[in-house]
Enzyme design. Sequence first.
Site, PDB file in Angstrom:
ATOM      1  N   GLY A 183      17.650   8.722 -12.641  1.00  0.00           N
ATOM      2  CA  GLY A 183      17.857   9.597 -11.636  1.00  0.00           C
ATOM      3  C   GLY A 183      16.553  10.751 -11.415  1.00  0.00           C
ATOM      4  O   GLY A 183      15.497   9.971 -11.452  1.00  0.00           O
ATOM      5  N   GLY A 229       9.517  -7.059  -3.210  1.00  0.00           N
ATOM      6  CA  GLY A 229       8.438  -6.572  -1.912  1.00  0.00           C
ATOM      7  C   GLY A 229       8.407  -4.877  -1.932  1.00  0.00           C
ATOM      8  O   GLY A 229       9.076  -4.296  -2.873  1.00  0.00           O
ATOM      9  N   ALA A 270       7.943  -0.490  -5.108  1.00  0.00           N
ATOM     10  CA  ALA A 270       7.943   0.324  -4.122  1.00  0.00           C
ATOM     11  C   ALA A 270       8.973   1.493  -4.069  1.00  0.00           C
ATOM     12  O   ALA A 270       9.145   2.294  -3.077  1.00  0.00           O
ATOM     13  CB  ALA A 270       7.535  -0.179  -2.767  1.00  0.00           C
ATOM     14  N   ALA A 271       9.883   1.473  -5.215  1.00  0.00           N
ATOM     15  CA  ALA A 271      10.745   2.340  -5.295  1.00  0.00           C
ATOM     16  C   ALA A 271      10.453   3.842  -5.246  1.00  0.00           C
ATOM     17  O   ALA A 271      10.900   4.606  -4.350  1.00  0.00           O
ATOM     18  CB  ALA A 271      11.565   2.322  -6.632  1.00  0.00           C
ATOM     19  N   GLY A 272       9.387   4.398  -5.580  1.00  0.00           N
ATOM     20  CA  GLY A 272       8.680   5.556  -5.709  1.00  0.00           C
ATOM     21  C   GLY A 272       8.332   5.973  -4.151  1.00  0.00           C
ATOM     22  O   GLY A 272       8.640   7.110  -3.812  1.00  0.00           O
ATOM     23  N   ASP A 273       7.674   5.126  -3.450  1.00  0.00           N
ATOM     24  CA  ASP A 273       7.420   5.245  -2.032  1.00  0.00           C
ATOM     25  C   ASP A 273       8.608   5.443  -1.279  1.00  0.00           C
ATOM     26  O   ASP A 273       8.576   6.114  -0.354  1.00  0.00           O
ATOM     27  CB  ASP A 273       6.822   3.864  -1.715  1.00  0.00           C
ATOM     28  CG  ASP A 273       5.092   3.699  -2.363  1.00  0.00           C
ATOM     29  OD1 ASP A 273       4.979   4.668  -3.114  1.00  0.00           O
ATOM     30  OD2 ASP A 273       4.821   2.627  -2.664  1.00  0.00           O
ATOM     31  N   LEU A 315      12.915   9.458 -12.481  1.00  0.00           N
ATOM     32  CA  LEU A 315      13.388   8.989 -13.545  1.00  0.00           C
ATOM     33  C   LEU A 315      13.778   7.554 -13.612  1.00  0.00           C
ATOM     34  O   LEU A 315      14.373   7.089 -14.443  1.00  0.00           O
ATOM     35  CB  LEU A 315      14.381   9.890 -14.590  1.00  0.00           C
ATOM     36  CG  LEU A 315      13.939  11.258 -14.622  1.00  0.00           C
ATOM     37  CD1 LEU A 315      15.198  12.008 -15.232  1.00  0.00           C
ATOM     38  CD2 LEU A 315      12.902  11.562 -15.454  1.00  0.00           C
ATOM     39  N   GLY A 316      13.482   7.009 -12.109  1.00  0.00           N
ATOM     40  CA  GLY A 316      13.944   5.603 -12.256  1.00  0.00           C
ATOM     41  C   GLY A 316      15.334   5.540 -12.227  1.00  0.00           C
ATOM     42  O   GLY A 316      16.176   6.123 -11.605  1.00  0.00           O
ATOM     43  N   ALA A 354       0.976   3.047   3.474  1.00  0.00           N
ATOM     44  CA  ALA A 354       1.929   2.194   4.328  1.00  0.00           C
ATOM     45  C   ALA A 354       3.423   1.910   4.030  1.00  0.00           C
ATOM     46  O   ALA A 354       4.059   1.917   4.912  1.00  0.00           O
ATOM     47  CB  ALA A 354       1.086   1.221   4.716  1.00  0.00           C
ATOM     48  N   GLU A 389      -4.178   6.880  -3.298  1.00  0.00           N
ATOM     49  CA  GLU A 389      -4.711   5.520  -3.329  1.00  0.00           C
ATOM     50  C   GLU A 389      -6.092   5.844  -2.394  1.00  0.00           C
ATOM     51  O   GLU A 389      -6.851   4.675  -2.338  1.00  0.00           O
ATOM     52  CB  GLU A 389      -3.895   4.309  -2.752  1.00  0.00           C
ATOM     53  CG  GLU A 389      -3.069   3.792  -4.164  1.00  0.00           C
ATOM     54  CD  GLU A 389      -2.153   2.591  -3.613  1.00  0.00           C
ATOM     55  OE1 GLU A 389      -2.049   2.070  -4.513  1.00  0.00           O
ATOM     56  OE2 GLU A 389      -2.312   2.290  -2.356  1.00  0.00           O
ATOM     57  N   GLY A 397       0.896  -1.313  -0.062  1.00  0.00           N
ATOM     58  CA  GLY A 397       0.101   0.034  -0.063  1.00  0.00           C
ATOM     59  C   GLY A 397       0.987   1.274   0.087  1.00  0.00           C
ATOM     60  O   GLY A 397       1.791   1.486   0.908  1.00  0.00           O
TER      61      GLY A 397
HETATM   62  O1  RIB Z   1       4.008   1.712  -4.692  1.00  0.00           O
HETATM   63  C1  RIB Z   1       3.662   0.230  -4.545  1.00  0.00           C
HETATM   64  C2  RIB Z   1       2.405  -0.431  -3.993  1.00  0.00           C
HETATM   65  O2  RIB Z   1       1.415   0.134  -4.839  1.00  0.00           O
HETATM   66  C3  RIB Z   1       2.183  -1.814  -3.626  1.00  0.00           C
HETATM   67  O3  RIB Z   1       2.684  -1.987  -2.235  1.00  0.00           O
HETATM   68  C4  RIB Z   1       0.719  -1.827  -3.872  1.00  0.00           C
HETATM   69  O4  RIB Z   1       0.076  -2.127  -2.570  1.00  0.00           O
HETATM   70  C5  RIB Z   1       0.376  -0.700  -4.568  1.00  0.00           C
HETATM   71  O5  RIB Z   1      -0.353   0.113  -3.397  1.00  0.00           O
END
Ligand code: RIB
Length: 308
Positions: A226, A288, A250-253, A222-223, A43, A141, A40
């Site tokens: 950079g 993950g 989840a690299a952006g997160d 830009l992944g 999270a 989201e 998520g």
């Molecule tokens: O950004 C990655 C997330 O997008 C995943 O963990 C998935 O749950 C979606 O929300």
Amino acid sequence: MKPKIAVVGSTNMDLIVPCVHIPRPGETVIAKGGQESPGGKGANQAVGAARAGGDVQFLTRVGDDGFGKLLLANLQQEGVSPDSILITPGVSSGLAIVMVEDSGENAIAVVPGANGCVTAEDVESHAEVIRSADILLLQLELTLEPVLAAIRIARDARVRIVVDPAPVPASFPEELLQVDVVCPNQGEASAILGAEVRTIQDARQAAWQLVRRGAKQAIITLGADGAVICDGNNVDFIAPFEVQAIDTTAAGDAFAAAFAVSWGEGKSFQEATRFGCAAGALAASRSGAQNAMPTRAEIDARLLEFVS
Ligand code: RIB
């Protein structure tokens, strides 16, 4: 002192499905496995910020199902305060099907479940979480009402707001850009601006356009290439960290979370972006979502390697 980061956003259980390639429409592929793992975007950012060194309050909703219990326990174990994690009876927790192909690229479908029950009233009744923060970190989201409510509370309290506009809604309210920092990736910037953002030159123009439309500062991630940043006066390029991408899920997160922590610590916009890029590169090198978030020590070490 640790910077206080308030995150308002989604919590999902991810069903991670590794495949040789992501199926095309109408195609069936045999997956290499399947695994439940906490995710998520909200999270992930809450855990990412806690691991990066933030004091994190997270406003979200989970269902009163088995996934909800696991997700809540995991957040607590990661040091995210449970005070504003709400439980919605009779509703399933958010669920995401995350297909990851051998190249590390992914495709995700989200079933919002309890995330769809987060209301503007929830945000207003937890306004103190936002008012007492150094930085408010948002993604998209949830429905737009709670997100916009959070922006208004933070703006009135002069709390800095970072919006990671993922996923981009079909109708994009301009208020989402009236914030301190907006940090889309190329695809999201293309969707917001209605113009393809492929090259670094495109990203430079996109960053300017986001600032012209209201953002005080903009970052286009830009992944592997950079990031481009615009602080309202200049546009700059942040060089990439080398990475063997295993899973970019989840690299952006990880980027947004680490950026928020570093910026909350008083680092410059440019330094905080570099810190975020290091975190994003580390997350892409693991599989993950929450599990892939790097610790502070790992991010610091990656930054040092880059300098030396
Ligand atoms: O950004 C990655 C997330 O997008 C995943 O963990 C998935 O749950 C979606 O929300």
